[in-house]
Design a protein around this motif. Sequence first.
Motif, PDB file in Angstrom:
ATOM      1  N   MET A 125      13.386  31.348  10.911  1.00 19.53           N
ATOM      2  CA  MET A 125      12.187  31.576  10.097  1.00 19.53           C
ATOM      3  C   MET A 125      12.069  30.579   8.954  1.00 19.53           C
ATOM      4  O   MET A 125      10.977  30.381   8.414  1.00 19.53           O
ATOM      5  CB  MET A 125      12.190  33.007   9.549  1.00 19.53           C
ATOM      6  N   THR A 126      13.171  29.945   8.570  1.00 19.60           N
ATOM      7  CA  THR A 126      13.098  28.955   7.486  1.00 19.60           C
ATOM      8  C   THR A 126      12.619  27.595   7.989  1.00 19.60           C
ATOM      9  O   THR A 126      12.206  26.747   7.184  1.00 19.60           O
ATOM     10  CB  THR A 126      14.480  28.774   6.825  1.00 19.60           C
ATOM     11  N   ILE A 127      12.680  27.367   9.295  1.00 17.31           N
ATOM     12  CA  ILE A 127      12.249  26.083   9.854  1.00 17.31           C
ATOM     13  C   ILE A 127      10.740  26.112  10.051  1.00 17.31           C
ATOM     14  O   ILE A 127      10.212  27.049  10.665  1.00 17.31           O
ATOM     15  CB  ILE A 127      12.941  25.812  11.205  1.00 17.31           C
ATOM     16  N   PRO A 128      10.001  25.117   9.542  1.00 21.34           N
ATOM     17  CA  PRO A 128       8.553  25.071   9.768  1.00 21.34           C
ATOM     18  C   PRO A 128       8.250  25.041  11.266  1.00 21.34           C
ATOM     19  O   PRO A 128       8.573  24.077  11.950  1.00 21.34           O
ATOM     20  CB  PRO A 128       8.118  23.764   9.084  1.00 21.34           C
ATOM     21  N   SER A 129       7.662  26.120  11.774  1.00 15.11           N
ATOM     22  CA  SER A 129       7.512  26.274  13.227  1.00 15.11           C
ATOM     23  C   SER A 129       6.611  25.209  13.840  1.00 15.11           C
ATOM     24  O   SER A 129       6.895  24.708  14.934  1.00 15.11           O
ATOM     25  CB  SER A 129       6.960  27.673  13.538  1.00 15.11           C
ATOM     26  N   LEU A 134       5.989  20.668  17.448  1.00 10.51           N
ATOM     27  CA  LEU A 134       5.550  19.291  17.701  1.00 10.51           C
ATOM     28  C   LEU A 134       6.717  18.424  18.165  1.00 10.51           C
ATOM     29  O   LEU A 134       6.581  17.629  19.101  1.00 10.51           O
ATOM     30  CB  LEU A 134       4.928  18.696  16.433  1.00 10.51           C
ATOM     31  N   PHE A 135       7.872  18.602  17.519  1.00  9.67           N
ATOM     32  CA  PHE A 135       9.055  17.812  17.881  1.00  9.67           C
ATOM     33  C   PHE A 135       9.514  18.132  19.304  1.00  9.67           C
ATOM     34  O   PHE A 135       9.773  17.227  20.107  1.00  9.67           O
ATOM     35  CB  PHE A 135      10.186  18.092  16.882  1.00  9.67           C
ATOM     36  N   LEU A 136       9.609  19.435  19.627  1.00 10.64           N
ATOM     37  CA  LEU A 136      10.104  19.832  20.940  1.00 10.64           C
ATOM     38  C   LEU A 136       9.137  19.435  22.056  1.00 10.64           C
ATOM     39  O   LEU A 136       9.562  18.977  23.121  1.00 10.64           O
ATOM     40  CB  LEU A 136      10.345  21.345  20.975  1.00 10.64           C
ATOM     41  N   SER A 143       2.993  19.537  28.473  1.00 10.92           N
ATOM     42  CA  SER A 143       2.488  20.106  29.718  1.00 10.92           C
ATOM     43  C   SER A 143       2.210  21.582  29.462  1.00 10.92           C
ATOM     44  O   SER A 143       2.609  22.126  28.422  1.00 10.92           O
ATOM     45  CB  SER A 143       3.489  19.944  30.862  1.00 10.92           C
ATOM     46  N   ILE A 144       1.564  22.233  30.408  1.00  7.72           N
ATOM     47  CA  ILE A 144       1.258  23.659  30.242  1.00  7.72           C
ATOM     48  C   ILE A 144       2.548  24.462  30.104  1.00  7.72           C
ATOM     49  O   ILE A 144       2.678  25.310  29.217  1.00  7.72           O
ATOM     50  CB  ILE A 144       0.430  24.178  31.435  1.00  7.72           C
ATOM     51  N   ILE A 145       3.515  24.187  30.963  1.00 11.12           N
ATOM     52  CA  ILE A 145       4.769  24.945  30.955  1.00 11.12           C
ATOM     53  C   ILE A 145       5.548  24.677  29.670  1.00 11.12           C
ATOM     54  O   ILE A 145       6.062  25.609  29.028  1.00 11.12           O
ATOM     55  CB  ILE A 145       5.628  24.592  32.183  1.00 11.12           C
ATOM     56  N   THR A 146       5.642  23.413  29.270  1.00 12.13           N
ATOM     57  CA  THR A 146       6.384  23.077  28.052  1.00 12.13           C
ATOM     58  C   THR A 146       5.788  23.767  26.836  1.00 12.13           C
ATOM     59  O   THR A 146       6.506  24.388  26.027  1.00 12.13           O
ATOM     60  CB  THR A 146       6.392  21.558  27.833  1.00 12.13           C
ATOM     61  N   VAL A 147       4.473  23.664  26.680  1.00  8.25           N
ATOM     62  CA  VAL A 147       3.799  24.275  25.531  1.00  8.25           C
ATOM     63  C   VAL A 147       4.010  25.785  25.530  1.00  8.25           C
ATOM     64  O   VAL A 147       4.335  26.387  24.497  1.00  8.25           O
ATOM     65  CB  VAL A 147       2.290  23.933  25.560  1.00  8.25           C
ATOM     66  N   THR A 148       3.876  26.415  26.698  1.00  8.23           N
ATOM     67  CA  THR A 148       4.026  27.868  26.794  1.00  8.23           C
ATOM     68  C   THR A 148       5.443  28.306  26.428  1.00  8.23           C
ATOM     69  O   THR A 148       5.629  29.239  25.637  1.00  8.23           O
ATOM     70  CB  THR A 148       3.694  28.336  28.221  1.00  8.23           C
ATOM     71  N   VAL A 149       6.435  27.638  27.000  1.00  7.48           N
ATOM     72  CA  VAL A 149       7.827  28.028  26.753  1.00  7.48           C
ATOM     73  C   VAL A 149       8.212  27.775  25.299  1.00  7.48           C
ATOM     74  O   VAL A 149       8.853  28.634  24.660  1.00  7.48           O
ATOM     75  CB  VAL A 149       8.776  27.269  27.707  1.00  7.48           C
ATOM     76  N   VAL A 150       7.835  26.631  24.755  1.00  7.80           N
ATOM     77  CA  VAL A 150       8.208  26.305  23.374  1.00  7.80           C
ATOM     78  C   VAL A 150       7.573  27.291  22.396  1.00  7.80           C
ATOM     79  O   VAL A 150       8.243  27.815  21.488  1.00  7.80           O
ATOM     80  CB  VAL A 150       7.802  24.850  23.035  1.00  7.80           C
TER      81      VAL A 150
END
Length: 286
Positions: A125-129, A134-136, A143-150
């Motif tokens: 919770m202290t890390i700016p989500s 954006l980094f991950l 991609s759709i899967i990457t965005v959804t999972v992250v």
Amino acid sequence: MSQKKTEWLNFIKRFCKNKLAVTGLIILLTILLVVLIMPFAMPYTEAEIDAAAFNSPPSQPHRLGTDTTGRDVLTRLLYGGRVSLFVGVVSTAISVAIGIPLGLLAAFYRGWIETIIMRATDIFMTIPSTILILFLVSMFGPSIITVTVVIGVLGWTKFARQIFGTVLAVREKDYIEGGRAIGQRDSVIIRKYILPNAIAPIFISITFRIASAILLESSLSFLGLGVQMPAASWGNMLYNAQSITILKDCLWMWLPPGLALVVTILSINFVGNGLRDALDPKTSLQ
């Protein structure tokens, strides 16, 4: 009539008295049905290019016009709705699947389990989500899967915190002690007594989380780090309309996805507010 059925009927009555919530639910179900069914009736696919119609205003056969590469805006709007709702619902399901078990275990067993889980929650919770997302996404590829999972993996902390606080209040009740006294296993106590009495507030948070996940996906797509072309989402439809010329002269390219986002988010929030009021024990029937 059993007490459980009576409680459900009272809940439905309270929810139905909230006109905004009912309206939001109707609009939301309509949007869901339209984006699931209508694409099958469209003469184009989301990636299909009409070589004779580049940047065309609404007309036949393109009822909402075409974009700068000749793709049908209405078709992309429908397919984009599928993607945006998929990301919102599935990422929220991932967050719930991670957060609820962790928060439940921390509150039920306490001790070193609580220390590890809740300190991990504090760290996340202290890390700016947004920055972390954006980094991950940039690291694993948009991609759709990457965005959804992250989005899902990084959204579990709120659910863990919420279920933790609720279970702490429930675990000391007399019926929990009674279950322990007759020798029931922890899994049975959790399933039969803890969860049914602690899960209701989570449903409210789920609705708001779906709305925020849809907005987050749209923001990532608008920045070029979300759903990638030729796949459509409401966010990357807005991304393609960033130039001043398109904003001024080609309203059909950005206004439909923008309105779709606003109406969907408002509808989800209205439903969430209705659930919150209906589940509030202080709400009385008139």
